[in-house]
Design a protein around this motif. Structure first.
Motif, mmCIF file in Angstrom:
data_model
loop_
_atom_site.group_PDB
_atom_site.id
_atom_site.type_symbol
_atom_site.label_atom_id
_atom_site.label_comp_id
_atom_site.label_asym_id
_atom_site.label_seq_id
_atom_site.Cartn_x
_atom_site.Cartn_y
_atom_site.Cartn_z
ATOM 1 N N GLN B 161 -0.564 -4.315 -2.154
ATOM 2 C CA GLN B 161 0.661 -3.538 -1.944
ATOM 3 C C GLN B 161 0.643 -2.816 -0.599
ATOM 4 O OE1 GLN B 161 3.540 -3.634 -3.769
ATOM 5 N NE2 GLN B 161 2.369 -5.350 -4.576
ATOM 6 N N ILE B 162 -0.505 -2.263 -0.226
ATOM 7 C CA ILE B 162 -0.590 -1.588 1.078
ATOM 8 C C ILE B 162 -0.311 -2.602 2.190
ATOM 9 C CG2 ILE B 162 -2.144 -0.383 2.679
ATOM 10 C CD1 ILE B 162 -3.600 0.672 0.092
ATOM 11 N N ASP B 163 -0.919 -3.784 2.070
ATOM 12 C CA ASP B 163 -0.721 -4.822 3.100
ATOM 13 C C ASP B 163 0.738 -5.302 3.115
ATOM 14 O OD1 ASP B 163 -3.348 -4.680 3.872
ATOM 15 O OD2 ASP B 163 -4.010 -6.371 2.636
ATOM 16 N N HIS B 164 1.325 -5.411 1.924
ATOM 17 C CA HIS B 164 2.721 -5.852 1.859
ATOM 18 C C HIS B 164 3.628 -4.875 2.598
ATOM 19 C CE1 HIS B 164 6.647 -7.105 0.465
ATOM 20 N NE2 HIS B 164 6.840 -5.911 -0.065
ATOM 21 N N TRP B 165 3.469 -3.593 2.300
ATOM 22 C CA TRP B 165 4.367 -2.613 2.927
ATOM 23 C C TRP B 165 4.099 -2.476 4.417
ATOM 24 C CZ3 TRP B 165 8.679 -2.262 0.959
ATOM 25 C CH2 TRP B 165 8.853 -2.322 -0.424
ATOM 26 N N LEU B 166 2.841 -2.636 4.788
ATOM 27 C CA LEU B 166 2.550 -2.583 6.225
ATOM 28 C C LEU B 166 3.212 -3.774 6.936
ATOM 29 C CD1 LEU B 166 1.012 -0.832 8.246
ATOM 30 C CD2 LEU B 166 -0.977 -2.293 7.919
ATOM 31 N N SER B 167 3.241 -4.922 6.270
ATOM 32 C CA SER B 167 3.875 -6.091 6.902
ATOM 33 C C SER B 167 5.394 -5.897 7.004
ATOM 34 C CB SER B 167 3.528 -7.383 6.159
ATOM 35 O OG SER B 167 4.211 -7.438 4.933
ATOM 36 N N GLU B 181 -0.269 3.255 10.722
ATOM 37 C CA GLU B 181 -1.519 2.480 10.633
ATOM 38 C C GLU B 181 -2.628 3.357 10.050
ATOM 39 O OE1 GLU B 181 -1.496 -0.744 11.399
ATOM 40 O OE2 GLU B 181 0.554 -0.701 12.182
ATOM 41 N N GLU B 182 -2.658 4.611 10.474
ATOM 42 C CA GLU B 182 -3.646 5.549 9.932
ATOM 43 C C GLU B 182 -3.467 5.702 8.414
ATOM 44 O OE1 GLU B 182 -2.788 9.755 10.320
ATOM 45 O OE2 GLU B 182 -4.847 10.174 10.900
ATOM 46 N N ALA B 183 -2.194 5.821 7.986
ATOM 47 C CA ALA B 183 -1.927 5.999 6.555
ATOM 48 C C ALA B 183 -2.403 4.787 5.754
ATOM 49 C CB ALA B 183 -0.439 6.233 6.332
ATOM 50 N N ALA B 184 -2.176 3.583 6.284
ATOM 51 C CA ALA B 184 -2.600 2.370 5.567
ATOM 52 C C ALA B 184 -4.120 2.367 5.391
ATOM 53 C CB ALA B 184 -2.145 1.129 6.320
ATOM 54 N N THR B 185 -4.832 2.719 6.445
ATOM 55 C CA THR B 185 -6.295 2.755 6.354
ATOM 56 C C THR B 185 -6.746 3.854 5.399
ATOM 57 O OG1 THR B 185 -6.400 1.974 8.637
ATOM 58 C CG2 THR B 185 -8.419 2.921 7.736
ATOM 59 N N TRP B 186 -6.097 5.014 5.500
ATOM 60 C CA TRP B 186 -6.457 6.138 4.609
ATOM 61 C C TRP B 186 -6.276 5.717 3.147
ATOM 62 C CZ3 TRP B 186 -4.663 9.058 0.640
ATOM 63 C CH2 TRP B 186 -5.315 10.273 0.389
ATOM 64 N N LEU B 187 -5.177 5.056 2.850
ATOM 65 C CA LEU B 187 -4.899 4.659 1.461
ATOM 66 C C LEU B 187 -5.946 3.668 0.941
ATOM 67 C CD1 LEU B 187 -1.013 4.369 1.724
ATOM 68 C CD2 LEU B 187 -2.240 5.876 0.143
ATOM 69 N N LYS B 188 -6.407 2.789 1.815
ATOM 70 C CA LYS B 188 -7.435 1.827 1.374
ATOM 71 C C LYS B 188 -8.776 2.534 1.149
ATOM 72 C CE LYS B 188 -5.519 -2.471 3.096
ATOM 73 N NZ LYS B 188 -5.669 -3.666 3.930
ATOM 74 N N ASP B 267 -5.249 12.266 -8.053
ATOM 75 C CA ASP B 267 -4.388 11.073 -8.206
ATOM 76 C C ASP B 267 -2.951 11.394 -7.791
ATOM 77 O OD1 ASP B 267 -6.479 9.567 -9.041
ATOM 78 O OD2 ASP B 267 -5.891 9.472 -11.151
ATOM 79 N N TRP B 268 -2.504 12.577 -8.170
ATOM 80 C CA TRP B 268 -1.139 12.996 -7.801
ATOM 81 C C TRP B 268 -0.990 12.986 -6.274
ATOM 82 C CZ3 TRP B 268 2.959 14.161 -11.028
ATOM 83 C CH2 TRP B 268 4.080 14.730 -10.411
ATOM 84 N N PHE B 269 -1.980 13.556 -5.611
ATOM 85 C CA PHE B 269 -1.971 13.637 -4.140
ATOM 86 C C PHE B 269 -1.950 12.230 -3.537
ATOM 87 C CE2 PHE B 269 -4.205 14.105 -0.029
ATOM 88 C CZ PHE B 269 -3.472 15.129 0.549
ATOM 89 N N TYR B 270 -2.812 11.358 -4.061
ATOM 90 C CA TYR B 270 -2.902 9.991 -3.538
ATOM 91 C C TYR B 270 -1.577 9.249 -3.695
ATOM 92 C CZ TYR B 270 -4.375 5.185 -2.783
ATOM 93 O OH TYR B 270 -4.470 3.908 -2.299
ATOM 94 N N TRP B 271 -1.024 9.300 -4.922
ATOM 95 C CA TRP B 271 0.198 8.507 -5.177
ATOM 96 C C TRP B 271 1.415 9.088 -4.469
ATOM 97 C CZ3 TRP B 271 -0.188 3.744 -6.361
ATOM 98 C CH2 TRP B 271 -1.333 3.305 -7.044
ATOM 99 N N ASP B 272 1.350 10.391 -4.214
ATOM 100 C CA ASP B 272 2.432 10.994 -3.428
ATOM 101 C C ASP B 272 2.396 10.429 -2.002
ATOM 102 O OD1 ASP B 272 4.611 12.585 -3.101
ATOM 103 O OD2 ASP B 272 3.528 14.472 -2.921
ATOM 104 N N ILE B 273 1.211 10.343 -1.421
ATOM 105 C CA ILE B 273 1.086 9.752 -0.079
ATOM 106 C C ILE B 273 1.499 8.281 -0.118
ATOM 107 C CG2 ILE B 273 -0.542 9.066 1.738
ATOM 108 C CD1 ILE B 273 -2.024 11.638 1.342
ATOM 109 N N TYR B 274 1.004 7.559 -1.132
ATOM 110 C CA TYR B 274 1.313 6.127 -1.197
ATOM 111 C C TYR B 274 2.836 5.890 -1.249
ATOM 112 C CZ TYR B 274 2.114 1.456 -2.729
ATOM 113 O OH TYR B 274 2.614 0.189 -2.807
ATOM 114 N N ASN B 275 3.520 6.636 -2.104
ATOM 115 C CA ASN B 275 4.962 6.392 -2.235
ATOM 116 C C ASN B 275 5.726 6.764 -0.969
ATOM 117 O OD1 ASN B 275 5.423 5.127 -4.750
ATOM 118 N ND2 ASN B 275 4.973 7.046 -5.808
ATOM 119 N N HIS B 276 5.264 7.788 -0.272
ATOM 120 C CA HIS B 276 5.905 8.108 1.009
ATOM 121 C C HIS B 276 5.592 7.022 2.049
ATOM 122 C CE1 HIS B 276 6.685 12.108 -0.680
ATOM 123 N NE2 HIS B 276 7.589 12.213 0.267
#
Lengths: 154, 329
Positions: B161-167, B181-188, B267-276
């Motif tokens: 999903q991270i790769d999909h949204w980055l693409s 790009e930083e956010a994608a790496t952070w999420l992984k 988890d709340w913090f992580y998914w909040d970042i992911y959805n943004h």
């Protein structure tokens, strides 16, 4: 003093905003059309801001180049692991410098050395400030995104 | 962009062929459904005769908008049909047209679902939360859902999903965006250890379901659906789509009450970042849709610039906070 041979771009934009707001919107009853008209006013206000400012990213890229140059000077290993700066007359200068900035932020996520400290103190805040400046320019569009154009000039 | 005046007679011919009417189907002016920006949504009211009998019907027409949000009509249609077959409330899709020459964009036509997609009352919202929770329990492997990608492990699903949204972001961006790009790496790097795999709606909450008399008639907008962790949906509902109705903390409490799902602070913090991140990447596509001329409406300009950047600003603030904490590597 030279005479203008036509209305200014700003006058055209202001006239367009006034026409939509005061002539078209009062007669539009379809919800989607009203929303689009309100958003269009926001986009025209954004256009006014763009027309009076710097539309290129050259100054931002120059600031990033300076910070990255200083980073490489202080931490020479970064250049080999992240990549070389392009020449300043390179056709892809902006693209490459932004790519290098991405690589440096990714470096900072993975390493905990002095180079990371400098990336976080010098490069990252600069990138955030560029983002915030661009975001501020778009505020007329964000304010009218729900379809309410607000008053004519705010 | 679909020109609704040009499209109207073309759609009349299209429907005449598909409905087997005696003559040309009469199509009333399209009614734009004022929700969502990913697709052009219109109510289509038609009347025609068949074997001498006069018939009136309504359909929902959903048309692509030049690659907005990285969506793909065929993937969306296949999945929506499959989830409907699996018992999840979704509108019945009648016809799909992938050839943009027919109306100007690929589209599909669904049966009209009676009800409202407007703000629901809280009892309806609670019912929706329960049904979304039940959807998360679906045995998606047994249902053989036709997905864009099928992950092997929960972490694999996350990375997909991270790769999909980055693409999607790369498709829309005019130049690299280091903070994305930083956010994608952070999420992984920071993916939760307790990830699960289930069918995720991807865009749940008020305005993306139709309700009537307190019951959920249909989940709508399936284009973000995939296999992932249910917390993605809960955070999207709480912190993004549901924000106009309740504070995120109130949603969190309500979700826990109804589903017994406890979401930890981390988890709340992580998914909040992911959805943004997801929102910011999706929104970038609107800039290309706008600048390419595919749809030059002002909402595309606003989504592709201001909305994209406001989400990115939020992400960069949140990730910035983590640099002040000790690293756990």
């Amino acid at each position: 003093m030279s005479e203008l041979k036509r209305p200014t771009l700003d006058e055209v934009l202001v006239g367009s905003i006034d026409t939509i707001q005061n002539m078209l919107l009062p007669n539009l009853h379809d919800t989607w059309a009203r929303t689009a008209a309100g958003q269009l006013i926001g986009m025209l206000r954004y256009g006014r801001a763009l027309a009076s400012g710097d539309e290129s990213v050259d100054s931002e890229v120059a600031e990033l180049r300076t910070v990255i140059t200083n980073l490489y000077a202080a931490h020479p290993h970064l250049e080999s692991s992240v990549g070389e700066l392009p020449s300043s007359n390179s056709e892809n200068e902006a693209f490459i410098i932004l790519d290098l900035s991405s690589n440096l932020l990714n470096y900072a996520l993975k390493e905990t050395d002095k180079a990371t400290e400098m990336i976080l103190s010098d490069l990252r805040p600069l990138l955030v400030s560029h983002l915030e400046a661009s975001l501020a320019e778009t505020s007329p569009m964000l304010m009218s995104f729900g379809g309410d154009p607000g008053d004519a000039e705010h | 962009m679909l020109n609704i005046e040009n499209a109207r007679p073309l759609l009349a011919q299209y429907l005449s062929a598909h409905l087997g009417s005696d003559g040309i189907v009469e199509v009333e002016p399209f009614e734009r459904i004022t929700i969502g920006h990913s697709r052009g949504m219109h109510r289509i009211n038609v009347h025609y005769t068949k074997d001498g009998e006069e018939i009136r019907k309504s359909f929902a027409l959903r048309a692509e908008q030049g690659g907005m949000f990285g969506g793909d009509t065929l993937i969306e249609v296949r999945l929506q049909r499959a989830v409907r077959n699996a018992g999840i409330p979704a509108a019945r899709i009648r016809w799909v047209e992938l050839d943009a020459n027919v109306l100007g964009e690929p589209f599909f036509i669904m049966d009209w679902v009676e009800g409202s997609s407007g703000p629901p009352d809280m009892a309806t919202m609670e019912r929706y939360i329960l049904e979304l929770h039940e959807m998360h329990q679906l045995d998606w492997r047994k249902a053989e859902l036709p997905l864009r990608t099928t992950p092997s492990t929960p972490l694999h699903a996350m990375h997909q999903q991270i790769d999909h949204w980055l693409s999607v972001h790369h498709w829309g961006r005019p130049r690299p965006s280091p903070l994305i790009e930083e956010a994608a790496t952070w999420l992984k790097i920071n993916a939760p250890k307790n990830l699960r795999m289930c069918l995720v709606h991807g865009d749940p909450g008020p305005a993306n379901f139709i309700h009537k008399d307190g019951s959920v008639q249909a989940f709508t907008d399936w284009e973000f659906s995939h296999i992932g962790d249910p917390n993605e949906d809960w955070l999207f509902l709480s912190a993004m789509r549901g924000r106009a109705l309740k504070e995120p903390s109130e949603w969190r409490h309500l979700i826990q009450q109804i589903t017994d799902t406890e979401i930890t602070d981390s988890d709340w913090f992580y998914w909040d970042i992911y959805n943004h991140f997801k929102g910011s990447c999706a929104n970038t596509s609107a800039l290309r849709v706008f600048t390419s001329g595919a749809n030059m409406a002002p909402n595309m300009a606003a989504i592709g610039t201001g909305l994209h950047m406001s989400m990115l600003q939020r992400i960069s603030q949140m990730i910035g906070e983590t640099y002040n904490q000790p690293k756990t590597k």
